[in-house]
Design a protein around this motif. Sequence first.
Motif, short mmCIF file in Angstrom:
data_model
loop_
_atom_site.label_atom_id
_atom_site.label_comp_id
_atom_site.label_asym_id
_atom_site.label_seq_id
_atom_site.Cartn_x
_atom_site.Cartn_y
_atom_site.Cartn_z
N LEU A 89 -2.21 -1.47 -2.38
CA LEU A 89 -0.85 -0.92 -2.44
C LEU A 89 -0.84 0.50 -3.00
O LEU A 89 0.04 0.89 -3.78
CB LEU A 89 0.06 -1.83 -3.27
N SER A 207 -2.40 -6.89 3.28
CA SER A 207 -1.34 -6.17 3.99
C SER A 207 -1.68 -4.70 4.18
O SER A 207 -2.13 -4.03 3.24
CB SER A 207 -0.02 -6.27 3.20
N HIS A 208 -1.49 -4.21 5.40
CA HIS A 208 -1.53 -2.78 5.71
C HIS A 208 -2.85 -2.10 5.33
O HIS A 208 -2.88 -0.92 4.98
CB HIS A 208 -0.35 -2.06 5.06
N GLU A 246 -0.17 -0.81 10.73
CA GLU A 246 1.27 -1.07 10.68
C GLU A 246 1.57 -2.53 11.01
O GLU A 246 2.45 -3.15 10.41
CB GLU A 246 2.00 -0.16 11.69
N LEU A 248 -0.29 -5.08 10.55
CA LEU A 248 -0.83 -6.04 9.58
C LEU A 248 0.20 -6.29 8.47
O LEU A 248 0.04 -5.92 7.31
CB LEU A 248 -2.15 -5.53 9.01
N SER A 249 1.28 -6.91 8.90
CA SER A 249 2.36 -7.29 8.00
C SER A 249 2.67 -8.77 8.24
O SER A 249 2.20 -9.37 9.22
CB SER A 249 3.61 -6.45 8.24
N GLU A 250 3.44 -9.33 7.37
CA GLU A 250 3.71 -10.78 7.44
C GLU A 250 4.33 -11.19 8.76
O GLU A 250 4.06 -12.28 9.27
CB GLU A 250 4.64 -11.15 6.28
N GLN A 251 5.16 -10.32 9.36
CA GLN A 251 5.88 -10.70 10.57
C GLN A 251 5.05 -10.51 11.85
O GLN A 251 5.33 -11.16 12.86
CB GLN A 251 7.17 -9.87 10.70
N THR A 252 4.03 -9.65 11.83
CA THR A 252 3.38 -9.27 13.08
C THR A 252 1.85 -9.44 13.08
O THR A 252 1.19 -9.03 14.03
CB THR A 252 3.69 -7.79 13.40
N CYS A 253 1.30 -10.06 12.05
CA CYS A 253 -0.16 -10.07 11.91
C CYS A 253 -0.88 -11.14 12.71
O CYS A 253 -2.07 -11.02 13.02
CB CYS A 253 -0.54 -10.22 10.44
N LEU A 279 -1.93 -11.75 3.48
CA LEU A 279 -1.28 -12.05 4.76
C LEU A 279 -1.53 -13.48 5.21
O LEU A 279 -0.85 -13.98 6.11
CB LEU A 279 -1.78 -11.09 5.85
#
Length: 339
Positions: A89, A207-208, A246, A248-253, A279
Motif C-alpha cells: 500500500l 491487491s494492486h 488495476e 487486481l482488486s477484489e471485484q475483478t481479480c 485478494l
Amino acid sequence: MIDSADVRKLNKNKIRKIMWKGGVWTKQTVADVTGLSVATCNTLLNELEREGEIIGQKQRLNEVGRCTAVFQINEDFESILCISFEMILGVKTLHCTVLSMCNRVLATTETIHQQLDISSISQEISAIFSTYPNISSVVIGTPSIAEHGVIRHCDIAELDNEPLVQIIEKQYHVPVYMENDMYFKAYGYYKTQCTMDDVVTILNYPSHILPGTATIHRGTIVTGKNGFAGMVGFLPFDIGRDRQIELLSEQTCVPLISKAAASLIAIMNPNRMIFTGDLLTPSVMKTVMENCKQYIPNEYMPSFQFVEDIQPFYLEGMYRQAIDKKAAIINNKRQENLL
C-alpha cells in the motif's frame, strides 16, 4: 580425486548439520545419526570444540551412572543475517533479522523508508555487522526477479538493477544469497508442512501489485535460468501490466487468478496448491478451482488450500536455505576436486 582432507571436511559438515538442530548430543548419538564411527565422531567433535564451533561438557545422563561428554552448538560462534524488503500500500519497509545457527532470533529490526535505496540498506547492514561481527552469511528476499545477484523488475523502483549481492559481498566478505521472496516463503512452507515427495505451488495475490508464485519440486526450488520462474504477472493476458495491476482488486481479480492457476497446474503439475494474499479468500479460491476444472482434467487437479498469512514461513525458508547453502559449500568443493 578426493583425499583424506576432503573426507574430513565432509564428515565435519555432517556433524555440523546435526548440531544445528539444537540440543545436546553424545558421541554415540552423533555416530548413530551420521553413520560415522564413534572414534571418528570423537576426533571431529573435539576438533570442532577446539575451533569454538561447539561446546562440550560433562553431564550425567538419566541422573545415574558416570558423567558423559555431551556437545552442543556454540550459538556465539556464527550467525545468519536475513534481509527482506517490501512495498505494501505504498509503504516501503526494510526487515532485518539475525539468527543463530539453531534458528533462534537474536535481533530484529523493521524500518520504514520513503526512499529505500542501496544506501539505506547499506547503513542498516553496517549497524548490524557492528553489533554482530560473527555473521557468516547473508540471505536476501526481494519482491523482484533476482537475476544472478542483481535486482530486476522490483516493486521498489529505486532498487531496480542494483547488484546488491556483489555490493554486500565486496564490503563484508561473506557469502550472500538473494532470491525472489516467494521462493523463500514456499521453501519454508514445504520444509514445515509437506512431505519429501510433495510438489507444492504457492500463489500470492496482494491487491494492486503483480503477483508472486513459487513451486517446490520434491525439495528443489524451481527458479529457472534467471530466477524468473513463477512470475505469472508476465503471462500473456492480452493486457499491459499496468492494466493488470488495476484489475487486481477484489471485484475483478478472479479471471486473472484463474488463468494463472490453470497455467501453473498444466506446467508444474503440483499435488498441492496454496493460495494466499489479501485478494484471496476461501470463497475466491473455490471459484478459481471451478474455473481451473474447465481446462484441467479432474485427475490432475491438485488439492487447493487457503493460507491467510504466509509470512511465518518466510524467515523459516531463509534460514533453511542459508543452512542448505552453507552445507553445500564443502560438497561443491569436493565435486571440484573430483573433476
